[in-house]
Design a protein around this motif. Sequence first.
Motif, PDB file in Angstrom:
ATOM      1  N   ALA A 244      44.092  44.230  37.417  1.00 31.06           N
ATOM      2  CA  ALA A 244      45.562  43.535  37.217  1.00 31.06           C
ATOM      3  C   ALA A 244      45.143  41.940  37.788  1.00 31.06           C
ATOM      4  O   ALA A 244      45.690  41.096  37.389  1.00 31.06           O
ATOM      5  CB  ALA A 244      46.365  44.206  38.115  1.00 31.06           C
ATOM      6  N   LYS A 245      44.263  41.761  38.972  1.00 29.16           N
ATOM      7  CA  LYS A 245      44.267  40.580  39.379  1.00 29.16           C
ATOM      8  C   LYS A 245      43.463  39.505  38.701  1.00 29.16           C
ATOM      9  O   LYS A 245      43.684  38.492  38.311  1.00 29.16           O
ATOM     10  CB  LYS A 245      43.525  40.690  40.971  1.00 29.16           C
ATOM     11  CG  LYS A 245      43.197  39.367  41.344  1.00 29.16           C
ATOM     12  CD  LYS A 245      44.557  38.674  41.983  1.00 29.16           C
ATOM     13  CE  LYS A 245      44.260  37.290  42.571  1.00 29.16           C
ATOM     14  NZ  LYS A 245      45.613  36.603  42.863  1.00 29.16           N
ATOM     15  N   MET A 246      42.349  40.478  37.969  1.00 28.85           N
ATOM     16  CA  MET A 246      41.564  39.379  37.069  1.00 28.85           C
ATOM     17  C   MET A 246      42.290  39.059  36.071  1.00 28.85           C
ATOM     18  O   MET A 246      42.059  37.810  35.270  1.00 28.85           O
ATOM     19  CB  MET A 246      40.155  40.005  36.632  1.00 28.85           C
ATOM     20  CG  MET A 246      39.317  39.161  35.984  1.00 28.85           C
ATOM     21  SD  MET A 246      38.510  38.207  36.946  1.00 28.85           S
ATOM     22  CE  MET A 246      37.229  38.707  37.632  1.00 28.85           C
ATOM     23  N   ASN A 247      43.301  39.888  35.352  1.00 24.23           N
ATOM     24  CA  ASN A 247      43.964  39.665  34.189  1.00 24.23           C
ATOM     25  C   ASN A 247      44.804  38.589  34.505  1.00 24.23           C
ATOM     26  O   ASN A 247      45.316  37.534  33.719  1.00 24.23           O
ATOM     27  CB  ASN A 247      44.745  41.007  33.806  1.00 24.23           C
ATOM     28  CG  ASN A 247      45.653  40.387  32.618  1.00 24.23           C
ATOM     29  OD1 ASN A 247      45.122  40.264  31.676  1.00 24.23           O
ATOM     30  ND2 ASN A 247      46.979  40.404  32.589  1.00 24.23           N
ATOM     31  N   GLU A 248      45.523  38.329  35.709  1.00 34.65           N
ATOM     32  CA  GLU A 248      46.143  37.603  36.133  1.00 34.65           C
ATOM     33  C   GLU A 248      45.509  36.174  36.196  1.00 34.65           C
ATOM     34  O   GLU A 248      46.216  35.070  35.705  1.00 34.65           O
ATOM     35  CB  GLU A 248      46.806  37.619  37.589  1.00 34.65           C
ATOM     36  CG  GLU A 248      47.645  36.545  38.139  1.00 34.65           C
ATOM     37  CD  GLU A 248      48.122  36.965  39.664  1.00 34.65           C
ATOM     38  OE1 GLU A 248      48.470  35.815  40.290  1.00 34.65           O
ATOM     39  OE2 GLU A 248      48.013  38.085  40.165  1.00 34.65           O
TER      40      GLU A 248
END
Length: 290
Positions: free
Chosen positions: A40-44
């Motif tokens: 989720a963080k990398m996608n953000e």
Amino acid sequence: MFCSMEEMCQSSNQNGRNLYETILQDDVEERGTTKEESLAKMNELWQVMKKTAADYDGNLKSASGLSGGDAQKYQEYTQTKEALIGSFVSSVMYYALCTAESNACMRRIVASPTAGSCGVIPAVLIPYQKRFGVSDGKIVEGLYVAAGIGQVIAQRASIAGAEGGCQAEIGTASAMAAGMLVYLQGGTKEQVLHAVSMALKNILGLVCDPVAGLVEVPCIKRNVMGAVNAVTSADMALAGIASRIPCDEVIDAMKRVGHAMPEALRETSKGGLADTPTARKISEMLKGKN
């Protein structure tokens, strides 16, 4: 945390994982998070990269007045004239300019690995997604590969211009992008290493000499060079062209070159382009404004 590219590949082979899965698992273990949270963080971060590019405003100028509007000029040029290079690389150049300019104009960017080199990775990823129609999920996989490469270089050498010159910033970003592109194109782990090696070798020795101490001149245009270098290095590796010097040895060489650079060429603005007559005039002019 991996201390070498060879170690990263060996771990991947031993655990039956690809590079993306290996680096994701390493992040989960190192930060004590879950795979879902990490993804989720990398996608953000990927969404921020895209938004930065989409929100580019060619009318904005940096506080110094040294930058702003060049990406718009380049886009207009490619729309009205036939560029010397193809449309894909033209797009890469545009996105490198608009992201690096956005940094100079105090817009939100992703330091990848640094703010001064923030334009390289989105410059290759955004056109890549448009051209090949890959999902955000696949792009995120590529970003993990880029992050793994950057982590090894940071651990083994440096990603700071003040320590290793611009080769440590633009060079690292270019190497990250090159290896990432090879992964996204289905290349082997060995081809990823060759792409990283060639990208770094092509920028070995690049000094950090920001005019007036600002991350604008020549930094923004070096983002363009780093992004295009990543594409050419990836294509060479995918074609089966190999680096004669192993990847980890190239990284070690970059570290030694950085340490050999005089202080004037490591982000102090005392040498290189920053010490030209025009650069000194710009510096004095900006001091006068303050």
